[in-house]
Design a protein around this motif. Structure first.
Motif, PDB file in Angstrom:
ATOM      1  N   UNK A  18       0.896  -1.348  -0.164  1.00  0.00           N
ATOM      2  CA  UNK A  18      -0.140   0.178   0.172  1.00  0.00           C
ATOM      3  C   UNK A  18       0.785   1.330  -0.012  1.00  0.00           C
ATOM      4  N   UNK A  19       0.552   2.093  -0.845  1.00  0.00           N
ATOM      5  CA  UNK A  19       1.531   3.399  -1.114  1.00  0.00           C
ATOM      6  C   UNK A  19       0.608   4.610  -0.774  1.00  0.00           C
ATOM      7  N   UNK A  20       1.054   5.815  -0.500  1.00  0.00           N
ATOM      8  CA  UNK A  20       0.519   6.867  -0.337  1.00  0.00           C
ATOM      9  C   UNK A  20      -0.694   6.941   0.897  1.00  0.00           C
ATOM     10  N   UNK A  21      -0.024   6.153   1.951  1.00  0.00           N
ATOM     11  CA  UNK A  21      -0.797   6.057   3.156  1.00  0.00           C
ATOM     12  C   UNK A  21      -0.733   7.168   4.192  1.00  0.00           C
ATOM     13  N   UNK A  22      -1.694   7.936   4.364  1.00  0.00           N
ATOM     14  CA  UNK A  22      -1.919   8.933   5.327  1.00  0.00           C
ATOM     15  C   UNK A  22      -2.944   8.985   6.227  1.00  0.00           C
ATOM     16  N   UNK A  23      -3.272   7.883   7.043  1.00  0.00           N
ATOM     17  CA  UNK A  23      -4.490   7.591   7.718  1.00  0.00           C
ATOM     18  C   UNK A  23      -4.629   8.573   8.909  1.00  0.00           C
ATOM     19  N   UNK A  24      -3.629   9.157   9.415  1.00  0.00           N
ATOM     20  CA  UNK A  24      -3.735  10.365  10.354  1.00  0.00           C
ATOM     21  C   UNK A  24      -4.467  11.378   9.909  1.00  0.00           C
ATOM     22  N   UNK A  25      -4.725  11.723   8.638  1.00  0.00           N
ATOM     23  CA  UNK A  25      -5.609  12.665   8.169  1.00  0.00           C
ATOM     24  C   UNK A  25      -7.016  12.378   8.184  1.00  0.00           C
ATOM     25  N   UNK A  26      -7.407  11.163   8.490  1.00  0.00           N
ATOM     26  CA  UNK A  26      -8.808  10.655   8.675  1.00  0.00           C
ATOM     27  C   UNK A  26      -9.333  10.713  10.581  1.00  0.00           C
TER      28      UNK A  26
ATOM     29  N   UNK B 174      18.762  20.361  11.044  1.00  0.00           N
ATOM     30  CA  UNK B 174      19.034  19.013  11.391  1.00  0.00           C
ATOM     31  C   UNK B 174      17.705  18.469  12.294  1.00  0.00           C
ATOM     32  N   UNK B 175      16.948  18.976  12.965  1.00  0.00           N
ATOM     33  CA  UNK B 175      15.677  18.565  13.678  1.00  0.00           C
ATOM     34  C   UNK B 175      14.455  18.502  12.757  1.00  0.00           C
ATOM     35  N   UNK B 176      13.581  17.831  13.155  1.00  0.00           N
ATOM     36  CA  UNK B 176      12.052  17.741  12.516  1.00  0.00           C
ATOM     37  C   UNK B 176      11.591  19.101  13.023  1.00  0.00           C
ATOM     38  N   UNK B 177      11.787  19.574  14.323  1.00  0.00           N
ATOM     39  CA  UNK B 177      10.933  20.843  14.608  1.00  0.00           C
ATOM     40  C   UNK B 177       9.513  20.272  15.214  1.00  0.00           C
ATOM     41  N   UNK B 178       9.268  18.940  15.393  1.00  0.00           N
ATOM     42  CA  UNK B 178       8.356  18.447  15.898  1.00  0.00           C
ATOM     43  C   UNK B 178       8.480  18.462  17.436  1.00  0.00           C
ATOM     44  N   UNK B 179       7.270  18.532  18.044  1.00  0.00           N
ATOM     45  CA  UNK B 179       7.347  18.475  19.770  1.00  0.00           C
ATOM     46  C   UNK B 179       7.916  17.310  20.124  1.00  0.00           C
ATOM     47  N   UNK B 180       8.912  17.330  21.211  1.00  0.00           N
ATOM     48  CA  UNK B 180       9.510  15.940  21.364  1.00  0.00           C
ATOM     49  C   UNK B 180       8.614  14.843  21.691  1.00  0.00           C
ATOM     50  N   UNK B 181       7.384  15.275  22.227  1.00  0.00           N
ATOM     51  CA  UNK B 181       6.316  14.091  22.452  1.00  0.00           C
ATOM     52  C   UNK B 181       5.701  13.596  21.527  1.00  0.00           C
ATOM     53  N   UNK B 182       6.036  14.206  20.348  1.00  0.00           N
ATOM     54  CA  UNK B 182       5.152  13.841  19.081  1.00  0.00           C
ATOM     55  C   UNK B 182       5.912  13.587  17.716  1.00  0.00           C
ATOM     56  N   UNK B 183       6.890  12.841  17.840  1.00  0.00           N
ATOM     57  CA  UNK B 183       8.045  12.602  16.783  1.00  0.00           C
ATOM     58  C   UNK B 183       7.660  11.558  15.880  1.00  0.00           C
ATOM     59  N   UNK B 184       6.689  10.704  16.119  1.00  0.00           N
ATOM     60  CA  UNK B 184       6.577   9.605  15.138  1.00  0.00           C
ATOM     61  C   UNK B 184       6.203  10.101  13.973  1.00  0.00           C
ATOM     62  N   UNK B 185       6.746   9.844  12.784  1.00  0.00           N
ATOM     63  CA  UNK B 185       6.395  10.304  11.556  1.00  0.00           C
ATOM     64  C   UNK B 185       5.571   9.283  10.512  1.00  0.00           C
ATOM     65  N   UNK B 186       5.482   8.159  10.921  1.00  0.00           N
ATOM     66  CA  UNK B 186       4.926   7.029   9.993  1.00  0.00           C
ATOM     67  C   UNK B 186       5.430   7.074   8.711  1.00  0.00           C
ATOM     68  N   UNK B 187       4.981   5.788   7.966  1.00  0.00           N
ATOM     69  CA  UNK B 187       5.535   5.548   6.612  1.00  0.00           C
ATOM     70  C   UNK B 187       4.349   5.682   5.705  1.00  0.00           C
ATOM     71  N   UNK B 188       4.478   6.200   4.439  1.00  0.00           N
ATOM     72  CA  UNK B 188       3.565   6.225   3.422  1.00  0.00           C
ATOM     73  C   UNK B 188       3.295   4.827   2.583  1.00  0.00           C
ATOM     74  N   UNK B 189       4.163   4.061   2.671  1.00  0.00           N
ATOM     75  CA  UNK B 189       4.309   2.809   1.932  1.00  0.00           C
ATOM     76  C   UNK B 189       4.780   1.813   2.817  1.00  0.00           C
ATOM     77  N   UNK B 190       3.711   0.728   2.946  1.00  0.00           N
ATOM     78  CA  UNK B 190       4.032  -0.489   3.711  1.00  0.00           C
ATOM     79  C   UNK B 190       3.548  -1.697   2.930  1.00  0.00           C
TER      80      UNK B 190
END
Length: 352
Positions: A104-112, A136-152
């Motif tokens: 599965x490609x282009x997966x972004x279930x967090x949007x739903x 060098x950093x993602x800029x995301x809050x330290x408590x919300x770093x998981x970025x997920x994968x769009x292809x599984x």
């Protein structure tokens, strides 16, 4: 049909794409990290689907693993939109597994996903985008770093964290997921079913402001009587679309007493909005039935005549919500000088 859940895009060393305008990096922001506070919630894994822009539906297994209360200082390096200032961030982490037989490609279930408050209103979903390739950093809050994968690959699992903003003092009540390929999924957040700020008990009478047919300000005493689960069979006389046939009708009955000085049309329910547990907002369903019997299970107005000062009318309107996404609140939007929304808690009776 239903209004979309809240969504807002920010810029974090970045430029967002389509959507609400965002913020820009805020210079000199503090790097102080405050631990997020995990909230107890359901975390059962559930079968779901993700439908991409290619209209292909992919089977997934979704499991919310964490919802945590953050602190506004977590986003101190972001110049927030004005409508987000003063709101509080919540971090929802979800794992998702490709349960299909193909990659599965282009997966972004967090949007739903949606996090809704105890008032039934959906939180603002926030996405942060990085545009500086040298950062060098993602800029995301330290408590919300998981970025997920769009292809599984088949059987592969990943996790993603999504930020939601709720008004200060408003507790989250429901985590929900909705995709065009399936019903709404709900996960309950423990200990937040009562005490919603600004939400009245289900049947409590309340003063409301509206206008008469000449746009003069008028007042009524509104009393919600019931929210009943209907049946598509009750609407068999009408030409429903394929999308409407996937929804559940709810019959909303409210009694109004004219406390003003002008005659009112028996159409006060036009001001009603029914909000689902996931934050979907719907006004009444419009049915073309000139001279017909209407829907007997939900009569438009009794009595069906002008509402004189001091007189009362009981109105019923039909509101369509997705399967698995029951009503949470009912709001009279109001109209005219001094009008303000009046919101009640709404729980559907089992049947019409």
């Amino acid at each position: 049909m239903a209004g979309a859940a809240g969504a807002s895009l920010l810029m974090l060393l970045a430029v967002g794409c389509a959507g609400a305008s965002g913020g820009a990096p805020k210079p000199g922001a503090s790097e102080t990290v405050r631990p997020a506070e995990p909230l107890p919630m359901e975390s059962a894994a559930r079968a779901a689907t993700w439908t991409g822009t290619d209209h292909k539906t992919h089977p997934l297994r979704l499991k919310p693993t964490r919802l945590a209360l953050g602190h506004p200082s977590d986003l101190a390096h972001i110049r927030l939109d004005d409508d987000l200032k003063g709101m509080v961030p919540y971090y929802l982490t979800v794992s998702y597994t490709n349960t299909g037989k193909e990659t599965a490609d282009n997966l972004y279930p967090e949007r739903n996903f949606t996090v809704s408050g105890t008032d039934g209103q959906a939180g603002e979903q926030v996405s942060l985008f990085r545009s500086n390739p040298l950062a060098t950093g993602s800029g995301l809050p330290p408590e919300c770093q998981e970025a997920g994968k769009a292809k599984l690959a088949p059987g592969e699992t990943t996790a993603v964290c999504q930020i939601f903003m709720l008004p200060k003092g408003q507790k989250p009540s429901i985590v929900s997921y909705k995709d065009d390929g399936g019903d709404t999924l709900l996960w309950q957040i423990a200990g937040t079913q009562t005490g919603a700020a600004g939400v009245l008990p289900a049947h409590k009478p309340a003063d409301a402001v509206t206008t008469d047919s000449d746009r003069r300000t008028a007042t009524v005493l509104a009393t919600p009587k019931s929210v009943r689960t209907g049946s598509l069979a009750d609407l068999s006389r009408f030409d429903l679309s394929a999308e409407q046939k996937k929804l559940v009708p709810y019959y909303v009955t409210v009694e109004y007493r004219n406390t003003g000085t002008y005659d009112l049309l028996p159409s006060l329910n036009d001001n009603l909005v029914l909000t689902s547990a996931s934050g979907q907002q719907v006004r009444k369903m419009l049915l073309l039935d000139i001279g017909g019997p209407g829907v007997p299970q939900c009569p438009d107005a009794v009595p069906d005549k002008m509402v004189k000062p001091g007189a009362s009318v009981t109105e019923c309107t039909i509101h369509m919500l997705p399967k698995g996404d029951p009503p949470a609140s009912l709001t009279f939007q109001g109209d005219g000088d001094g009008a303000r929304p009046v919101t009640w808690r709404a729980t559907a009776d089992p049947g019409a």
